[in-house]
Design a protein around this motif. Structure first.
Motif, short mmCIF file in Angstrom:
data_model
loop_
_atom_site.label_atom_id
_atom_site.label_comp_id
_atom_site.label_asym_id
_atom_site.label_seq_id
_atom_site.Cartn_x
_atom_site.Cartn_y
_atom_site.Cartn_z
N ASP A 13 44.59 38.05 47.94
CA ASP A 13 44.31 38.29 49.21
C ASP A 13 45.13 37.28 50.15
O ASP A 13 44.86 36.11 50.14
CB ASP A 13 42.91 38.08 49.40
N PRO A 14 45.95 37.75 51.17
CA PRO A 14 46.73 36.78 51.85
C PRO A 14 45.91 36.12 52.81
O PRO A 14 46.39 35.03 53.32
CB PRO A 14 47.73 37.69 52.62
N SER A 15 44.62 36.66 53.27
CA SER A 15 43.79 35.91 54.06
C SER A 15 42.84 35.08 53.54
O SER A 15 41.77 34.78 54.32
CB SER A 15 43.45 36.67 55.32
N ASN A 16 42.69 34.95 52.16
CA ASN A 16 41.70 34.14 51.58
C ASN A 16 40.39 34.80 51.81
O ASN A 16 39.60 33.90 52.53
CB ASN A 16 41.71 32.65 52.02
N ASP A 38 47.04 43.95 46.75
CA ASP A 38 46.77 43.52 45.37
C ASP A 38 45.73 42.47 45.62
O ASP A 38 45.18 42.05 46.55
CB ASP A 38 47.79 42.94 44.75
N GLY A 39 45.22 41.88 44.32
CA GLY A 39 44.20 40.89 44.27
C GLY A 39 44.51 39.62 45.18
O GLY A 39 43.55 38.91 45.61
N PRO A 88 38.20 38.51 52.34
CA PRO A 88 38.19 39.64 53.17
C PRO A 88 37.64 39.51 54.70
O PRO A 88 37.71 40.26 55.60
CB PRO A 88 37.59 40.75 52.46
N VAL A 89 36.56 38.61 54.64
CA VAL A 89 36.02 38.65 56.06
C VAL A 89 36.52 37.57 56.97
O VAL A 89 36.05 37.47 58.17
CB VAL A 89 34.52 38.25 55.78
N LYS A 90 37.75 37.04 56.55
CA LYS A 90 38.54 36.39 57.48
C LYS A 90 38.61 36.94 59.00
O LYS A 90 39.14 37.96 59.05
CB LYS A 90 39.44 35.72 57.02
N LYS A 91 38.24 36.06 60.03
CA LYS A 91 38.59 36.69 61.14
C LYS A 91 39.92 36.48 61.68
O LYS A 91 40.12 35.14 61.75
CB LYS A 91 37.51 36.07 62.22
N SER A 92 40.60 37.29 62.04
CA SER A 92 42.14 37.05 62.64
C SER A 92 42.17 36.95 64.00
O SER A 92 43.04 36.58 64.97
CB SER A 92 43.01 37.86 62.13
#
Lengths: 655, 224
Positions: B213-216, B210-211, B218-222
């Motif tokens: 986004d758990p990682s705030n 869903d919208g 999409p481009v967040k590097k994990s």
């Protein structure tokens, strides 16, 4: 159910319900265009469809009798000519088209004995359909008796208990898993909210139910598999989604995501030095992995950090742009193990693919990590075939009309060679502004297939995982044969938790570029390496999975197509699947191009309103309100077509 | 979806349970499916319903009893319904269904069997049994045609085809719609209490995309 005629006018007619076509159809319907969507098959999805065990047998048989292309020189029937207007001509379309070849399916287990069958029948009847055997006290409710009935039902003892589910499991399902390493607080909060202590009776029931879980079989029979035929969802084009890919973004943006649920592809496997092992991909994996040394950990982390933002340091790789990715990796002084992980498991490129491709794919993989758990890919529950259906549902909800087992037999072109309509297989003339056709619907004179190759696919039902851990894992393996490193095999292993097979079975999909006339030969090497040998089952049974059932087939690679120069205008072609890649992001790009060709200035699949937020207005109010909302049909003709009741009495309003 | 139970503290200190059930409303074109839904959910009836544009389902909230709140999602069928080609997306995870026919048109009754078998083919409860399904003969305020005139034969028909019961309804006159819904929900609750609604093959790791986004972003590097 299907005797009604279609309306005679549409904005767009779409032929084929593959992913590209359904995304485009949803986008057209979403902005209010009138869409008629046909498919020659009696199922959704075309090359992206999936079937249960009975359905795939029907599919196999249907493909045996199919023709490749239509005869373009055939005489135009008079009844078609009668539907034409002055100056119009018609072009014959493929009514039936073969895109899968050399299909072979078989069981690798024995039939049941008569005694086993009798026992199974008994069990099947008692456990599977308890409601059919129950005396049915509710079937004759007349309304006066209803009160009594309800009392009687309540005192009825619960029917034979075969339910293996529990409410607690059900609760867990709804968790939108948000496990990122730096987000643990949020995860806890969600869990607290959606995992209340179940009431006592539920706990007891679920405990009892779990005891009845089917035991692991030591030997399978054909009947054991066939009994659960409905529980199999066998994709003919199994695909996964990059967590940060265009398709996931589109699912979110368009809200089509509400029709789907996903599993993360939790393991990436590789075969290294003849050993099947799990590849450490994320930071956490790399650090906890015992397979990589401390120095390797640092090298790998450093490389992955560079790759996620490789564009900003072009000096690192510009000398290798026209060289294979493998040479670039060697230049980075990585150890052979790390090179192998990056090339085969993360970037998934062959020895000859160029540095640019390798870097792009590595970056996409790493970006996708962590968005939905510690993994780069998602798989839709019930299979890839759910995705076209989800987009079809959105289109239908916004007024798109769907009819399966129906196609267009002819395109109508006006005197300027512009397409202005179709003749359906039911003999109806339909006028439209545009026709979007999946390539297999168009005759060879209109469409060029640019990839002249076939894929080989295999689907196995197995009794175990390739690498059992006890957990329910979805696994991706990019298998490189030592004999032909340019034709790797993509292996996707799915457990029952992906809702594609019953408990204690696995579905394993294999895909490669075809090399032989017999698709099964393309998998000889991978089959020998990863699966139990049928002859010497005894020795290997504990280690490698046994193949219980298999299907092999070739599929035409129709992923790159274009129209010929002399094609009529206002016809757009969509690819027909069959590409060897793992994901579907290119279908989004393709659908976007189609959409913007027809509607250059409109928004592509904007977010629809939440159904719970829509206030339904009565017609009396709607007709007086000035600012018509986009959800009210503006066209009078359209309204009369879709009225559910015919009477013209004035609107009544109760309470 | 299926059944989702959440619990929260009531003001009095007891626990209130909330169920979410997906119910399908299927049947031939023009039998009054949308009218029934609107009558039930919004308490009004109009002669002029347009095909439902942009709406997946209508929501009805029932205060079932002191301890139970039920949210019913009534899924109407969209444009594809007209030719009977439903997607699995529509059917999946439903826990109950109404099959609607028009008592004034015998042809709509003939199609009932086809709808029922399509339903049973595409969705089952976790134990493999069919979802509870109630047959509705709508427009009963008008002159009837065919089998519906004979109650005992209708009972026999329902038994044979696996309907748990049938009602004559009228969306216009508001006859029997609440009763039919109450009957269906009662049966669903029984199934629920016997733990037959969930899908057994799944466990806790389903992901809803869903919208939020758990990682705030999409481009967040994990990995870094």
């Amino acid at each position: 159910m299907a005797c009604e005629e279609f309306p005679n006018n549409f904005d767009v007619v779409v032929l084929g319900t593959g992913l590209t076509e359904t995304i485009a159809a949803a986008a057209f319907s979403r902005i209010g265009l009138k869409v008629l969507h046909l498919d020659r098959n009696d199922y959704y999805g075309g090359a992206y469809s999936n079937f249960n065990l009975d359905g795939i047998e029907d599919w196999r048989k249907a493909n045996e009798t199919r023709n490749r292309d239509c005869n373009e020189d055939e005489e135009i029937p008079d009844k078609v000519k009668d539907l034409l207007q002055n100056g119009e001509t018609v072009i014959s379309l493929n009514r039936d088209n073969k895109t899968a070849f050399n299909i072979q399916a078989r069981f690798h287990v024995r039939e049941r004995t008569t005694e086993e069958q009798a026992k199974a029948d008994l069990k099947f009847n008692t456990f599977k359909f308890p409601s059919l055997n129950e005396p049915n006290p509710t079937s004759d409710i007349s309304q006066e008796e209803e009160e009594k009935k309800e009392d009687a039902e309540q005192s009825e003892s619960p029917s034979t208990d075969s339910g293996v589910s529990s409410c607690t499991e059900k609760l867990n399902e709804r968790l939108s898993l948000t496990t990122t390493s730096d987000n643990t607080a949020e995860v806890c909060e969600i869990k607290d909210f959606s995992q209340p202590e179940p009431p006592k009776s539920y706990c007891e029931d679920s405990h009892a139910a779990q005891v009845e879980n089917p035991p692991k079989r030591s030997e399978w029979t054909v009947g054991d598999i066939k009994d659960d035929w409905r529980r199999y969802c066998l994709d003919i084009s199994p695909k996964i989604l990059y967590c940060c890919g265009d398709l996931v973004d589109l699912l979110i943006q368009s809200d089509v995501a509400r029709y789907c649920e996903f599993r993360s592809v939790s393991r990436v496997l590789t075969v290294l030095n003849n050993l099947l092992l799990q590849v450490p991909c994320s930071r956490a994996d790399v650090f906890s992995s015992k397979a990589v040394s401390l120095i390797e950990k640092r090298l790998m982390m450093k490389f992955l950090q560079f790759a996620i933002d490789y564009e900003s340091s072009p000096q690192e790789y510009q000398n290798y742009l026209d060289k294979p990715f493998i040479e670039f990796l060697k230049s980075k002084k990585l150890t052979p193990n790390i090179q192998h992980y990056i090339q085969h498991a993360i970037a998934m490129v062959t020895d000859s693919e160029l540095t640019q491709v390798g870097l792009t794919k590595t970056k996409k993989f790493i970006q996708s990590l962590g968005r939905y758990g510690n993994t780069a890919f998602l798989f839709p529950l019930y299979g890839t075939g759910e995705l076209p259906q989800a987009f079809s549902r959105l289109s239908a909800v916004f007024g798109g009309i769907y009819c399966l087992a129906t196609t267009a037999t002819h395109l109508i072109a006006d005197s300027d060679r512009k397409c202005c309509g179709i003749i359906t297989s039911k003999g109806q003339r339909i006028s439209c502004r545009y026709v979007i056709a999946e390539c297999s619907y168009l005759p060879p004179s209109l469409v060029l297939k640019l990839n002249k190759r076939m894929l080989s696919r295999a689907v196995y039902i197995t009794d175990n995982s390739l690498l059992p851990t006890g957990d329910s894992e979805l696994s991706l393996l990019h298998y490189v044969s030592p004999k032909d490193s340019e034709k790797p095999v993509t292996v996707l292993e799915l457990p029952s938790s992906a809702c594609v097979c019953p408990k204690n079975t696995f579905i394993i999909h294999l895909t490669t570029i075809s090399n032989h006339n017999d698709p099964s030969e393309d998998f000889n090497d991978v089959r020998e390496t990863l699966f139990a040998n049928e002859v010497s089952v005894q020795n290997e049974a504990t280690v490698k999975p046994k193949i219980l059932w298999s299907i092999y087939f070739n599929q035409e690679d129709n992923s790159k197509v274009k129209l010929t120069e002399d094609a009529v205008t206002n016809v757009l072609v969509a690819s027909g699947g069959g590409d060897p890649g793992v994901d579907l992001d290119w279908c989004v790009a393709e659908a976007k191009v189609i959409f913007h060709t027809v509607c250059p200035t409109e928004e592509f699949l904007p977010k629809p309103p939440n159904p719970e937020d829509i206030i339904l207005v009565d017609d009396a109010e709607a007709s007086t309100s000035q600012g018509t909302s986009e959800y009210q049909v503006k066209n009078e003709e359209e309204i009369s077509e879709i009225q559910e009741t015919v009477s013209t009495d004035s609107v009544q309003e109760a309470v | 979806m299926g059944d989702i139970v959440t619990q929260y503290k009531k003001a009095g200190g007891g626990e209130k349970k909330e169920h979410l059930y997906k119910i399908l409303v299927i049947g031939e074109l023009g039998t009054g499916k949308t009218s029934i839904i609107k009558r039930y959910v919004h308490q009004f009836f109009s002669q002029h319903y347009r095909a439902t544009i942009g709406v997946d389902f209508a929501l009805k909230v029932l205060n079932w009893d002191a301890d139970t709140l039920i949210r019913l999602q009534l899924w109407d069928i969209a444009g594809q319904e007209r030719f009977g080609n439903m997607t699995r997306v529509y059917y999946k995870e439903a826990v109950g269904a109404f099959v609607v026919f028009d008592v004034t048109r015998a042809s709509t009754f003939e199609a009932v069997t086809k709808w029922k078998s399509d339903l049973d083919n595409k969705v089952q409860l976790s134990d493999g049994s069919p979802v509870p399904c109630v047959l509705l003969g709508n427009k009963c305020d008008q002159a009837k045609e065919g089998l519906v005139n004979n109650a005992s034969q209708m009972d026999e028909f329902c038994k044979e085809k696996g309907f748990i019961g049938w009602y004559e309804t009228s969306a216009r006159e508001n006859i029997n719609i609440d009763e039919a819904a109450r009957f269906l929900v009662t049966k669903i609750l029984e199934k629920d209490r016997a733990n037959k609604l969930g899908d057994d093959v799944r466990d806790g790791d389903t992901i809803l995309v869903d919208g939020k986004d758990p990682s705030n972003g999409p481009v967040k590097k994990s990995c870094c």
